[in-house]
Design an enzyme around this catalytic site. Structure first.
Site, PDB file in Angstrom:
ATOM      1  CB  ILE A  70      20.970  23.052  10.038  1.00  0.00           C
ATOM      2  CG1 ILE A  70      19.742  22.427   9.339  1.00  0.00           C
ATOM      3  CG2 ILE A  70      20.625  24.422  10.603  1.00  0.00           C
ATOM      4  CD1 ILE A  70      19.212  23.193   8.154  1.00  0.00           C
ATOM      5  CB  CYS A 128      29.663  19.479  18.323  1.00  0.00           C
ATOM      6  SG  CYS A 128      27.971  19.902  18.759  1.00  0.00           S
TER       7      CYS A 128
END
Length: 300
Positions: A70, A128
């Site tokens: 995503i 991340c």
């Protein structure tokens, strides 16, 4: 029968939470689940500015799970504060905000904006990619993990949960690095990096080529990593990775998790969290366990 658990001084009515990115910010599931019955609701990752996420296709089903790429699409912290926090404060469950960023400064800015908000815990998604350090995730380097933990702690009023990546050689080393940086709790595991190829299109199943593998397929890895982390540090651990029923959840608890988070299971069954909670309570009753804390980390 006591199901209350303590996560860094925050008392949850029970150990069942949602996993970030699988429950939105609760509103879409609230027609199925009374959020007040959950120990905590963990929001989708939120960043300092809106993120569009990755190009489509972004999801692919796999045997025993799914791959998602995503890309942490979200509307940004300002809209989140305006729209999602007021909704969540209606319920008796604790509020955990998942924070993501591309630089250390991104994380600190979001944490600072949340410092006076009515939320209970902050969870740092350190999977991340760190754009200033060549794209390697913050959570894949122990020095970077310790450093970012120390930095966000400077701005945080709420306890900080560091969400560990499983894409490392030694999860215990990462748990120790986060703890050395001042983490109040850990959550693990995040998704494993995976790939699927569509043989008919002769192409990658997701546009990003790789994505995060989640679901029942990763549970044995997750339980092992929770066990190793729990035996390496003394701060509370939230276990996740393939939980779809109470038996799964109890494995994590016995491995050392003080709480558990249901993720991909919510996509299969929107009532999954409540079913897990009910099953834990039935297990405790059947086995004459008066306090859930009696079995946390009971497997050594």
């Amino acid at each position: 029968m006591n199901t209350k658990v303590n996560i860094a001084g925050v008392i949850l009515n029970n150990p069942v939470m949602t996993a970030s990115g699988t429950f939105g910010s609760g509103e879409e599931y609230s027609q199925f689940v009374n959020l007040s019955q959950l120990g905590a609701v963990v929001t989708k990752g939120v960043s300092i500015v809106p993120w569009e996420g990755n190009p489509t296709p972004r999801i692919a089903e796999t045997y025993g799970g799914m791959i998602n790429a995503i890309g942490l699409q979200n509307p940004g912290i300002d809209l989140f504060i305006e729209r999602d926090i007021p909704f969540l404060t209606q319920f008796d469950s604790k509020i955990v905000v998942n924070v993501c960023g591309k630089t250390m400064e991104d994380y600190c800015e979001v944490v600072e904006k949340l410092s006076d908000m009515p939320v209970d815990l902050l969870e740092m998604n350190v999977s991340c990619p760190n754009v200033k350090e060549g794209g390697i995730a913050f959570g894949q380097n122990p020095n970077a993990l310790e450093k970012i933990t120390k930095e966000v702690k400077k701005f945080a009023r709420q306890p900080i949960i560091m969400k560990l990546s499983p894409n490392v050689t030694d999860i215990a080393e990462m748990a120790k690095a986060a703890t050395a940086g001042g983490a109040d709790a850990l959550s693990l595991i995040n998704t494993l990096t995976g790939m699927k190829i569509d043989i008919n299109r002769k192409s990658f199943a997701v546009a990003n080529k790789t994505g995060g593998l989640s679901g029942p397929a990763i549970k044995p890895v997750a339980v092992r990593m929770v066990y190793e982390a729990a035996n390496a540090v003394d701060i509370p651990i939230i276990g996740m990775g393939g939980i779809v029923n109470a038996e799964d959840a109890l494995e994590f608890i016995m491995a050392g998790a003080s709480a558990v988070a249901v993720g991909t299971g919510n996509f299969i069954n929107p009532y999954a969290t409540l079913n897990v909670l009910k099953g834990i309570e039935e297990y405790m009753e059947k086995n004459h366990i008066e306090d859930i804390n009696e079995i946390i980390g009971c497997v050594r």
